[in-house]
Design an enzyme around this catalytic site. Structure first.
Site, short mmCIF file in Angstrom:
data_model
loop_
_atom_site.label_atom_id
_atom_site.label_comp_id
_atom_site.label_asym_id
_atom_site.label_seq_id
_atom_site.Cartn_x
_atom_site.Cartn_y
_atom_site.Cartn_z
N CYS A 382 -39.90 -93.89 70.91
CA CYS A 382 -38.50 -94.02 71.34
C CYS A 382 -37.75 -94.99 70.42
O CYS A 382 -37.45 -94.64 69.29
CB CYS A 382 -38.41 -94.38 72.81
N HIS A 508 -41.50 -90.19 75.37
CA HIS A 508 -42.51 -91.18 75.80
C HIS A 508 -43.83 -90.48 76.13
O HIS A 508 -44.10 -90.19 77.29
CB HIS A 508 -42.01 -91.94 77.03
N GLU A 510 -46.67 -91.71 76.37
CA GLU A 510 -47.53 -92.55 77.23
C GLU A 510 -47.39 -92.20 78.71
O GLU A 510 -48.28 -92.50 79.50
CB GLU A 510 -47.23 -94.04 76.99
N1 GLN Z 1 -32.58 -98.15 73.29
C1 GLN Z 1 -32.87 -96.86 72.80
C2 GLN Z 1 -32.01 -95.79 73.44
O1 GLN Z 1 -31.44 -96.00 74.47
C3 GLN Z 1 -34.34 -96.52 72.98
C4 GLN Z 1 -34.76 -96.44 74.41
C5 GLN Z 1 -36.24 -96.54 74.61
O2 GLN Z 1 -36.98 -97.01 73.74
N2 GLN Z 1 -36.72 -96.13 75.78
O3 GLN Z 1 -31.91 -94.71 72.91
#
Ligand code: GLN
Length: 534
Positions: A382, A508, A510
């Site tokens: 992410c 994600h 995970e």
């Molecule tokens: N802050 C980033 C976004 O909002 C990544 C979010 C995250 O790592 N879950 O896109």
């Protein structure tokens, strides 16, 4: 007919109700029963999505896009079945529903009160999971500790539910602590007696006591607890501290927790649970043949729970590679151009974690540069993927101004930018791109090799995305987009060639790794790290 198990906690918080609930559920599932678990959280936030990770650990996201408590992660990792919005309810959500109904006029002029309106709504939420007759047993875990003001409406709702469900249709398990007094060399039952009294005051007689303890409980102590707390002697269960959470189902099996509960509920099932797969996993977990060192570069490192699912995914991937994964958290704020080499040179692989906001970004970029230039296996999740793109533009394509508008809202090289449909959103709660989305994988890519298929679904939680206006520059420069959401064209996976393992994912992974299905990217990352010399 669906039967219900309620799990409450006494004496202190953090006794591991979630793990006990998940372990019991596992035993019941492997006896051929259809089980699900739900968690009630007594705080007023509508969901944990707006909570800082330091407050409550990781925010776990379900397939249907609910931002939930991290215990749901344990449920999924143990049971290998997805949870949903209905599996995690907070006091905030209960009140929101009741207040919305009041505004609609649904209460027909009645005074709206905790009893019956809030308690009715709690009961409705418990029964909601029974609606489609998908389950034989629903386990409901009540967050917090008995005796807290916040838990009272939940206890009252359980009392009413137990009464209306009738005998043999519900069981209350109370998880409590038996402290050991070093000076007296004694295990003490008094705090548990008091917490059971609290439950009784709320009109609930627990059926089973699960006692967390550092030392085995002598028979006399179990008998004493049974007598004072009014439960059968065999229903006082010892829950010794375990080496790993994955031991707990077997410990509970040894204590007959599943048998006792099934007897009380009058359910017939297979004689013993089929735990062959589980035991095989434990065997691999406990007998690693090699060791691999991974740096987890993030900024919420003070609290392990903030990256719970990442740590657990490494446990699964380690077992699957028959190696021990030693994960060392590295605070990105401590990394600089001067010290990155010395801090990261001892690792076989580097993972850059998800996150929000500009704090610690420089250190993440340094870590990525180090991994890229030194051909250390790299895995960005992410924000970690977004940083990999920024680093590539800044250092490979010499676009020093490349940035994300999350950190520099007026950047004129916004390679990462707010998603179009996020631009009009001002409310913070539940408004990110959440839950499961499709991703189409490019043939012949590393991702293709990892997944061995070209269409996947993964879970998301973000507001920013790769800005497709920079796509040609990125790809011509040598970073490929190898996974794309077919509906929105959003970049889901990036890779670089001429590197043994360099992958960044917008989703994600995970959140989908379980004991039975370790996530393929984690498995491949560990495999690549094992062959990286240090
Ligand atoms: N802050 C980033 C976004 O909002 C990544 C979010 C995250 O790592 N879950 O896109």
């Amino acid at each position: 007919m669906v039967k219900y198990i309620f799990v409450t906690g006494g004496v202190t918080s953090s006794l591991g109700k979630g793990i006990i609930a998940a372990s019991l559920a596992k035993l019941l599932q492997e006896r051929g029963l259809r089980v699900t678990i739900q968690k009630f959280d007594p705080y007023i936030n509508v969901d944990p999505g707006t909570l800082n990770p330091y407050e409550h650990g990781e925010c776990y996201v379900t397939e249907d896009g609910a931002e939930t408590d991290l215990d749901l992660g344990h449920y999924e990792r143990f049971l290998n079945i997805p949870t949903s919005q209905a599996n995690n309810i907070t006091t905030g959500r209960i009140y929101q529903t009741v207040i919305n109904k009041e505004r609609e006029g649904a209460y027909l002029g009645k005074t709206v009160q905790v009893i019956p309106h809030i308690t009715d709504e709690i009961q409705r939420r418990v029964k909601l999971l029974a609606q489609n007759e998908e389950f034989d047993i629903i386990i409901t875990e009540i967050g917090g500790t008995v005796g807290d003001i916040e838990s009272l409406p939940y206890l009252e709702a359980i009392r009413q539910l137990k009464r209306s469900l009738g005998k043999d249709n519900s069981v209350v398990i109370h998880l409590t602590l038996i402290p050991y007094l070093k000076a007296a060399k004694e295990l003490k039952t008094k705090p548990s007696q008091h917490s059971v009294k609290e439950l009784l005051q709320a009109g609930i007689q627990p059926d089973v006591l699960v006692c967390r303890t550092e030392f085995p409980l002598p028979k006399e102590l179990k008998d004493k607890l049974a007598l004072f707390c009014n439960v059968d002697e065999q229903s006082v269960i010892e829950a010794l501290d375990a080496e790993t959470i994955y031991d707990v189902p077997l410990l509970m099996l040894k204590e007959n927790l599943d048998k006792i509960v099934l007897k009380k509920l009058g359910i017939k099932s297979k004689e013993t649970p089929e735990l062959d797969l589980w035991k095989k996993f434990l065997g691999k977990l406990k007998n690693p043949t090699r060791e691999v060192h991974i740096a987890l570069v993030g900024k919420y490192n003070e609290l392990q729970d903030a990256y719970k699912s990442i740590y657990e995914s490494f446990v699964h991937a380690g077992a699957s590679n028959e190696c021990k994964v030693v994960v060392t958290p590295i605070h990105s704020e401590t990394l600089s151009a001067e010290n990155t080499v010395s801090k990261l040179k001892g690792f076989h692989g580097i993972l850059v974690a998800p996150g929000f906001g500009g704090r610690g970004i420089e250190g993440k970029l340094e870590a990525i540069r180090f991994a890229r230039e030194n051909k250390v296996p790299f895995f960005g999740i992410c924000l970690g993927m977004q940083c990999a793109v920024i680093e590539f533009f800044q250092n490979v394509l010499s676009n020093k101004d490349a940035n994300s508008t999350e950190f520099d809202s007026s950047s004129d090289q916004p390679v990462i930018d707010l998603m179009e449909d996020q631009k009009k959103i001002s409310n913070k709660g539940g408004t990110m791109r959440l839950g499961s989305y499709d991703c189409k994988i490019m043939k012949g890519s590393l991702a293709h090799k990892i997944y061995s298929k070209m269409e996947i679904k993964e879970r998301h939680r973000h507001r920013y995305e790769f800005n497709n206006a920079f796509r040609d520059a990125l790809e011509n420069g040598g970073m490929s987009i190898t996974g794309i959401n077919p509906q929105s064209n959003l970049a889901e996976i990036v890779e670089i060639k001429n590197h043994p393992f360099f992958i960044g994912v917008q989703f994600h992974p995970e959140l989908k790794s379980t004991v039975e299905n370790p996530h393929p990217i984690f498995v491949a990352f560990i495999k690549a790290s094992l062959s990286h010399p240090i």
